[in-house]
Write a protein that holds these residues in place. Structure first.
Motif, PDB file in Angstrom:
ATOM      1  N   LYS A   1       0.833  -1.205   0.000  1.00 11.83           N
ATOM      2  CA  LYS A   1       0.000   0.000   0.000  1.00 11.83           C
ATOM      3  C   LYS A   1       0.865   1.252   0.000  1.00 11.83           C
ATOM      4  N   GLU A   2       1.930   1.240   0.812  1.00 11.88           N
ATOM      5  CA  GLU A   2       2.859   2.378   0.809  1.00 11.88           C
ATOM      6  C   GLU A   2       3.403   2.634  -0.587  1.00 11.88           C
TER       7      GLU A   2
ATOM      8  N   ASP B   1       0.898   3.958  -2.992  1.00  9.45           N
ATOM      9  CA  ASP B   1       0.686   5.363  -2.669  1.00  9.45           C
ATOM     10  C   ASP B   1       1.782   6.213  -3.304  1.00  9.45           C
TER      11      ASP B   1
ATOM     12  N   ALA C   1      -2.875   4.420  -5.181  1.00 17.13           N
ATOM     13  CA  ALA C   1      -3.418   3.806  -3.965  1.00 17.13           C
ATOM     14  C   ALA C   1      -4.840   3.303  -4.173  1.00 17.13           C
TER      15      ALA C   1
END
Lengths: 217, 259, 234
Positions: B134-135, B138, B143
């Motif tokens: 997810k990081e 992003d 995301a």
């Protein structure tokens, strides 16, 4: 019982080879019928008469979706009720031929449709007459595509001829069955029958594959 | 150069495809964290260098080292023998690659494309892998595409996912193989921005094959001009783009700008 | 002509469970052998590849009738015990069609783009992981139409079991009905053929659903396909 008896092998070999000749005969005649009838079916489908091509399609799908063995029994048991008496071998050849015609028809169709539309258009642009277009442009391109597939069907027909024993044809396997039943020894006859099939069909299959690669399928 | 200051070392590497010699005794090194760009005409062997490093091709001669380990070979006793699959996999852990055609797995959604290898190769727990994924998504600005399928994304989005996927394996070296060549210019810009960001904010060693010259000038510490299986010029970007020494470099840059 | 229609139908239907059992059992065994042999043909070990080749060429190169008679009549004389006819039949149906299915699996795996292999290598997935997680899920969808044809062939072959006394549909018709109702063979056979047609349609319908599922697994929108009439490529 059991074990391998070479004496028995040499004793039954002539019978098996006579049966093999019948297998060849059925395969050869069946192939000729399948090639010709398949072409007729393919052309009927292309003829552009909706009812006819619909009926031909139904017939092809029906034959392809039902067992050859049942179709053979059909010819053998049903036709006499209508006064048509065929010998076992004739019924067998017709059964094989019609069954495989429904496969070769698709091969022809795919072969013809495999020639790009642009080829037809180019021939039209040159004002080639229709029969010239067929003989000089379309068929020379379609036939090489078709040959390996037809070859494959001859090989599978060869391997399916033993079904004819169900209606009394003494082919290779029919001969093996009789030889085995006579002596109550099944190992040698069926093993030999299997080996003969392998010996004949494997090289043929390798040949067809080589042809396939050359044609560039 | 001392060994611990080299991340990649090619030593007299030869690569042939049939009769066609692509690399002729190639020597070159890259330091840890260095950003190196390879330029040159197509067919000059740039992509082959990346594929050799990824272990997608095998060398025909010479050796390749990653850090202090051989990639192309392994030590058996005091002899060097060609690497086997196990050795290759061990060294490959330090290397990630982004392909021209993205090569995302169509049978996995975006999240699983990013977590599959960290879980099954690095043995990360699922939660950790997903949090990291997810990081990264992003970071590449995607995301919201977590559960999308690759087929639903534009080419530029797919390539950004592919970059995130490569980074999820925490490589020391990231190989970029013409990552914008398959993209329309406006989509390519987004991908290049992401890569500029990575070049600035991480200490990963970048080895980059590209035709995007402005990008190469922006991110590179060194640019290598390649021709005929050899490096014919090796200089900082300002030098190579503004005052190339070699005629072939000048001709090449001229042709790239014109097209 | 249709006087005994109901009687014929019920008699033939009494054979249907065995036809379905033989076909179903044969299909399960076919799938199993197709994947084992198909993947074995892609193995890096030459010996594994060789053994898989021998199985595939051996079973494709001989006649199914011979295989059936061999397993049912000859093998018992060699090993000293006889298989129940139905099991002998399932075994032969599976072994024979598994040899063809192996080529389907091999071909579908080879059809997955090389870029997918490389993408998996670049993420350092091992050979088994590459096949299981990346390649096979994409290969399934390619396999479904040829497997549909193969399963219909298998259904048709299940009629051979009538030759080793399995009382499936063909056996019911030819051994029970035909000898006892002379002159009505046409009706009997038409019902038989239609029963087989229905069963093969069932296979096709199920495989269509499987194909839709496989397309989803592969992550691609289902493609419109022409009627599945491809050749088996013997």
């Amino acid at each position: 019982m059991g074990g391998w008896d070479w004496g028995f092998v040499s004793q039954i070999m002539p019978t098996l080879l006579r049966g093999l000749l019948v297998t060849f005969e059925a395969t050869l005649l069946g192939s000729v019928l399948a090639f010709a009838l398949g072409l007729v079916l393919a052309l009927l489908r292309r003829a552009g008469i909706p009812v006819v091509s619909r009926l031909v399609w139904l017939f092809i799908e029906f034959v392809r979706s039902t067992p050859l063995l049942v179709q053979l029994y059909f010819l053998f048991f049903v036709l006499p009720d209508f006064g048509i008496r065929l010998s076992s071998l004739t019924a067998g050849v017709i059964g094989l031929g019609v069954h495989y015609a429904c496969y070769t028809a698709e091969v022809y169709r795919a072969g013809i449709e495999g020639v790009p539309r642009a080829q037809w258009e180019a021939a039209t642009a040159l004002s080639l007459p229709r029969h010239r277009t067929w003989t000089r442009v379309i068929l020379p391109q379609a036939v090489p595509r078709v040959l390996p597939a037809l070859g494959n069907y001859v090989i599978s027909m060869f391997k399916e001829t033993p079904l004819l024993l169900a209606i009394g044809v003494i082919d290779l396997v029919g001969a093996a069955k009789e030889a085995g039943a006579g002596a109550y020894r099944y190992v040698e006859p069926y093993t030999l029958a299997g080996l003969l099939f392998l010996l004949l069909s494997y090289p043929a299959a390798v040949l067809v594959r080589r042809l396939e690669r050359r044609v560039g399928h | 150069m001392p060994a611990d200051d080299v991340m990649i070392r090619f030593d007299k590497v030869v690569k042939r495809f049939g009769d066609n010699v692509v690399l002729r005794e190639l020597d070159f090194q890259a330091r840890p964290g260095e950003h190196v760009t390879l330029i040159g005409p197509s067919g000059s062997g740039k992509t082959t260098i990346l594929r050799l490093l990824m272990g997608l091709e095998r060398v025909n001669g010479g050796t390749i080292q990653v850090g202090d380990e051989y990639l192309s070979h392994m030590r058996r006793g005091d002899k060097l023998v060609p690497a086997d699959e196990r050795h290759l996999r061990k060294v490959r852990r330090r290397i990630g690659m982004v392909f021209q055609q993205f090569n995302l797995f169509p049978n996995m959604n975006v999240l699983r494309n990013l977590t599959e290898a960290p879980i099954s190769v690095l043995g990360q727990p699922r939660e950790q892998a997903e949090a990291r994924a997810k990081e990264l998504l992003d970071m590449v600005g995607l995301a919201e595409k977590l559960t999308a399928n690759p087929a639903e994304l534009s080419g530029g989005q797919q390539q950004r996912v592919a970059i995130a996927r490569a980074l999820a394996m925490q490589p020391d070296v990231l190989l970029l193989d013409e990552v914008t060549s398959a993209l329309d210019p406006e989509l390519a810009a987004g991908v290049l921005d992401v890569l500029r960001d990575i070049a600035r904010s991480t200490d990963v060693t970048l080895l980059c094959v590209t035709h995007a010259m402005k990008f190469a000038r922006d991110i590179s510490d060194r640019v290598l001009m390649f021709d005929g299986g050899k490096i014919i010029e090796d200089a900082p970007p300002a030098e190579i783009f503004d005052s190339p020494r070699e005629a072939r470099t000048r001709d090449f840059l001229q042709s790239v700008i014109e097209t | 002509m249709f006087d005994n229609f109901e009687l014929f139908l019920t008699t033939l239907l009494r054979g249907a469970p065995l036809t379905v059992a033989a076909t179903g059992g044969g299909i399960v065994l076919t799938i199993l052998l197709s994947f084992v042999a198909g993947l074995a043909m892609l193995s890096r070990s030459r010996w594994v590849r060789f053994l898989a080749r021998v199985y595939v060429e051996g079973w494709r190169g001989t006649s199914e009738v011979v295989q059936l008679f061999w397993i049912y009549f000859a093998v018992p004389l060699l090993v000293g015990f006889q298989l129940v006819p139905l099991w002998a039949g399932i075994l032969v149906l599976g072994l024979n069609h598994g040899a063809y299915g192996a080529e389907i699996v091999r071909g579908a795996v080879n059809a997955v783009p090389r870029a997918q292999h490389e993408g998996a290598i670049a993420l350092n997935l091992g050979p088994a992981q590459r096949i299981r997680k990346v390649i096979l899920p994409q290969a399934f969808v390619e396999m479904v139409p040829p497997f549909n044809n193969l399963f219909i062939q298998l259904l048709k072959s299940s009629s051979l079991l009538s030759l080793i006394t399995v009382t499936e549909i063909t056996n019911q018709g030819v051994q029970v009905l035909v000898p006892n109702y002379t002159g009505q063979a046409l009706t009997i056979f038409l019902i038989m053929l239609v029963l087989y047609l229905i069963l093969s349609l069932v296979i096709t319908v199920v495989m269509r659903l499987v194909e839709r599922w496989a397309a989803r697994v592969a992550g691609r929108p289902a493609t419109a396909r022409a009627r599945v009439t491809g050749e088996l490529g013997i």
